[in-house]
Design an enzyme around this catalytic site. Structure first.
Site, PDB file in Angstrom:
ATOM      1  N   ASN A 110     112.318  64.372  62.426  1.00 27.59           N
ATOM      2  CA  ASN A 110     111.371  65.081  63.277  1.00 27.59           C
ATOM      3  C   ASN A 110     111.229  64.316  64.592  1.00 27.59           C
ATOM      4  O   ASN A 110     110.559  63.281  64.649  1.00 27.59           O
ATOM      5  CB  ASN A 110     110.014  65.190  62.563  1.00 27.59           C
ATOM      6  CG  ASN A 110     108.985  65.949  63.381  1.00 27.59           C
ATOM      7  OD1 ASN A 110     109.287  66.522  64.423  1.00 27.59           O
ATOM      8  ND2 ASN A 110     107.751  65.936  62.909  1.00 27.59           N
ATOM      9  N   LYS A 143     109.629  65.175  67.124  1.00 26.72           N
ATOM     10  CA  LYS A 143     108.301  65.406  67.706  1.00 26.72           C
ATOM     11  C   LYS A 143     108.418  65.663  69.218  1.00 26.72           C
ATOM     12  O   LYS A 143     109.426  66.201  69.673  1.00 26.72           O
ATOM     13  CB  LYS A 143     107.359  64.247  67.367  1.00 26.72           C
ATOM     14  CG  LYS A 143     107.258  64.012  65.855  1.00 26.72           C
ATOM     15  CD  LYS A 143     106.146  63.056  65.461  1.00 26.72           C
ATOM     16  CE  LYS A 143     106.124  62.885  63.962  1.00 26.72           C
ATOM     17  NZ  LYS A 143     104.993  62.035  63.504  1.00 26.72           N
ATOM     18  N   HIS A 189     102.949  70.797  59.353  1.00 24.74           N
ATOM     19  CA  HIS A 189     102.901  69.357  59.579  1.00 24.74           C
ATOM     20  C   HIS A 189     101.470  68.939  59.863  1.00 24.74           C
ATOM     21  O   HIS A 189     100.692  69.680  60.465  1.00 24.74           O
ATOM     22  CB  HIS A 189     103.810  68.982  60.752  1.00 24.74           C
ATOM     23  CG  HIS A 189     104.028  67.510  60.886  1.00 24.74           C
ATOM     24  ND1 HIS A 189     103.098  66.680  61.476  1.00 24.74           N
ATOM     25  CD2 HIS A 189     105.063  66.713  60.516  1.00 24.74           C
ATOM     26  CE1 HIS A 189     103.551  65.436  61.468  1.00 24.74           C
ATOM     27  NE2 HIS A 189     104.739  65.435  60.876  1.00 24.74           N
ATOM     28  N   GLU A 206     100.166  67.120  61.970  1.00 25.91           N
ATOM     29  CA  GLU A 206      99.769  67.152  63.376  1.00 25.91           C
ATOM     30  C   GLU A 206      99.417  68.573  63.799  1.00 25.91           C
ATOM     31  O   GLU A 206      98.529  68.789  64.631  1.00 25.91           O
ATOM     32  CB  GLU A 206     100.872  66.546  64.245  1.00 25.91           C
ATOM     33  CG  GLU A 206     100.988  65.039  64.039  1.00 25.91           C
ATOM     34  CD  GLU A 206     102.351  64.472  64.406  1.00 25.91           C
ATOM     35  OE1 GLU A 206     103.159  65.194  65.025  1.00 25.91           O
ATOM     36  OE2 GLU A 206     102.598  63.303  64.066  1.00 25.91           O
ATOM     37  N   GLU A 247     103.490  64.608  52.864  1.00 26.65           N
ATOM     38  CA  GLU A 247     103.250  63.667  53.952  1.00 26.65           C
ATOM     39  C   GLU A 247     101.790  63.219  53.953  1.00 26.65           C
ATOM     40  O   GLU A 247     100.928  63.911  54.516  1.00 26.65           O
ATOM     41  CB  GLU A 247     103.566  64.321  55.296  1.00 26.65           C
ATOM     42  CG  GLU A 247     105.030  64.621  55.505  1.00 26.65           C
ATOM     43  CD  GLU A 247     105.349  64.729  56.991  1.00 26.65           C
ATOM     44  OE1 GLU A 247     106.288  64.056  57.426  1.00 26.65           O
ATOM     45  OE2 GLU A 247     104.651  65.467  57.694  1.00 26.65           O
ATOM     46  N   GLY A 281     102.932  57.594  61.150  1.00 19.33           N
ATOM     47  CA  GLY A 281     102.839  56.897  62.422  1.00 19.33           C
ATOM     48  C   GLY A 281     101.892  55.721  62.414  1.00 19.33           C
ATOM     49  O   GLY A 281     101.576  55.164  63.468  1.00 19.33           O
ATOM     50  N   SER A 308     106.001  57.044  57.661  1.00 16.11           N
ATOM     51  CA  SER A 308     106.459  55.694  58.020  1.00 16.11           C
ATOM     52  C   SER A 308     107.634  55.228  57.171  1.00 16.11           C
ATOM     53  O   SER A 308     107.683  54.093  56.699  1.00 16.11           O
ATOM     54  CB  SER A 308     105.290  54.702  57.932  1.00 16.11           C
ATOM     55  OG  SER A 308     104.246  55.052  58.827  1.00 16.11           O
TER      56      SER A 308
END
Length: 248
Positions: A11, A13, A95, A97, A165, A171, A211
Site C-alpha cells: 500500500n 498510500k 482501511h 485510515e 490490520e 505506522g 508495521s
C-alpha cells in the site's frame, strides 16, 4: 484444507512521485521473487495507469479506495469501472485510515465491497481494532462486526482477501506479536466457518497488516492462519522484496 496462495500487498498510500515510484517498480521488476507469492501494489489513483504500465505483468495493481456506484456527481471519487479501465484489478477497502481519518462507516464500506465485486474488481477488505478497543477486551467484537458487514456484501469469496490490520500497529512501529496475529486470524477463520461456509473458511486468505518489516515478516509468515501481508511504508523500500519472500 484448501491451499491458500501467499499474498503480499504493497500500500503506497499518498506517497511518491513518478520518479520515485519508477525506482520502486524497477526494483520489483528486477527482483528474484518467490513464484508462489501473489503480489499486488496499491497505487494512488492518479498513478494507476503509471503503475500498471510500469510494473511487470506478474504484479497486480490495486486502487486504494473506490466509491459505491459506477458514475455520477461524486467529485473526487473513482469508480470500480475506472479502476478496470486503467488496467487494475484490485481495490483496498475499509482501511483504518479510511475509517478513522475520513469517517467511513461499516455500512458504506459494505456497499463499496458489493459494487466492486459486482464490477469484477477483486477486494482487499480491511478490519481491525484500535488500541483502546484491544485494551478493553473488545477486539473480537469489533473485528467480527466489521467482517459481518463485509460478508453480507460479498458475492464471490474467491475475489476477496481479508486483511487484519490492528489500528494500533499501523505506522506506529508497534507490531502484533506472531501469537497475537495468529490468534485473531484463527478466530476470523472460525467466524467464516460458522457464518459463511467451510469452503470460505478454508480458502479465503487472511493477511496481516501493521508495521510489517523484513525483520519480523518470517516469523509472522510462519503462523498457520497468516496468509500474507498488507504492507505500508516498507512497500516503498528495498526490504519489500524480503517481505514478499517471507516464505521462500
Amino acid at each position: 484444507m484448501a491451499s491458500r496462495r501467499f499474498f503480499v500487498g504493497g500500500n503506497w498510500k499518498m506517497n511518491g512521485n513518478k520518479e520515485s515510484l519508477l525506482e520502486v517498480m524497477n526494483t520489483l521488476n528486477t527482483a528474484s521473487l518467490h513464484e508462489d507469492t501473489e503480489v499486488v501494489c496499491a497505487a494512488p489513483s492518479i498513478y494507476l495507469d503509471f503503475a500498471r504500465s510500469g510494473l511487470d505483468p506478474r504484479f497486480g495493481v490495486a486502487a486504494q479506495n473506490c466509491y459505491k456506484v459506477e458514475k455520477g456527481a461524486f467529485t473526487g471519487e473513482i469508480s470500480p469501472a475506472m479502476i478496470k479501465d486503467c488496467g487494475a484489478d484490485w481495490v483496498v477497502l475499509g482501511h483504518s485510515e479510511r475509517r478513522h481519518v475520513f469517517g467511513e462507516s461499516d455500512e458504506l464500506i459494505g456497499q463499496k465491497v458489493s459494487h466492486a465485486l459486482l464490477s469484477d474488481v477483486c477486494v482487499v477488505a480491511c478490519v481491525g481494532e484500535t488500541l483502546e478497543q484491544r485494551e478493553d477486551g473488545s477486539t473480537e467484537e469489533v473485528v467480527y462486526a466489521q467482517t459481518q458487514v463485509i460478508a453480507e456484501n460479498v458475492s464471490d469469496w474467491g475475489k476477496v482477501v481479508l486483511a487484519y490490520e490492528p489500528v494500533w500497529a499501523i505506522g506506529t512501529g508497534r507490531t502484533a506479536t506472531p501469537e497475537q496475529a495468529q490468534s485473531v486470524h484463527e478466530k476470523l477463520r472460525a467466524w467464516l466457518r460458522a457464518h459463511v461456509s467451510d469452503d470460505a473458511a478454508d480458502s479465503v486468505r487472511i493477511i496481516y497488516g501493521g508495521s510489517v518489516t523484513a525483520a519480523n515478516c518470517r516469523e509472522l509468515a510462519s503462523q498457520s492462519d497468516v496468509d500474507g501481508f498488507l504492507v505500508g511504508g516498507a512497500s516503498l523500500k528495498p526490504e519489500f522484496i524480503d517481505i514478499i519472500n517471507a516464505r521462500a
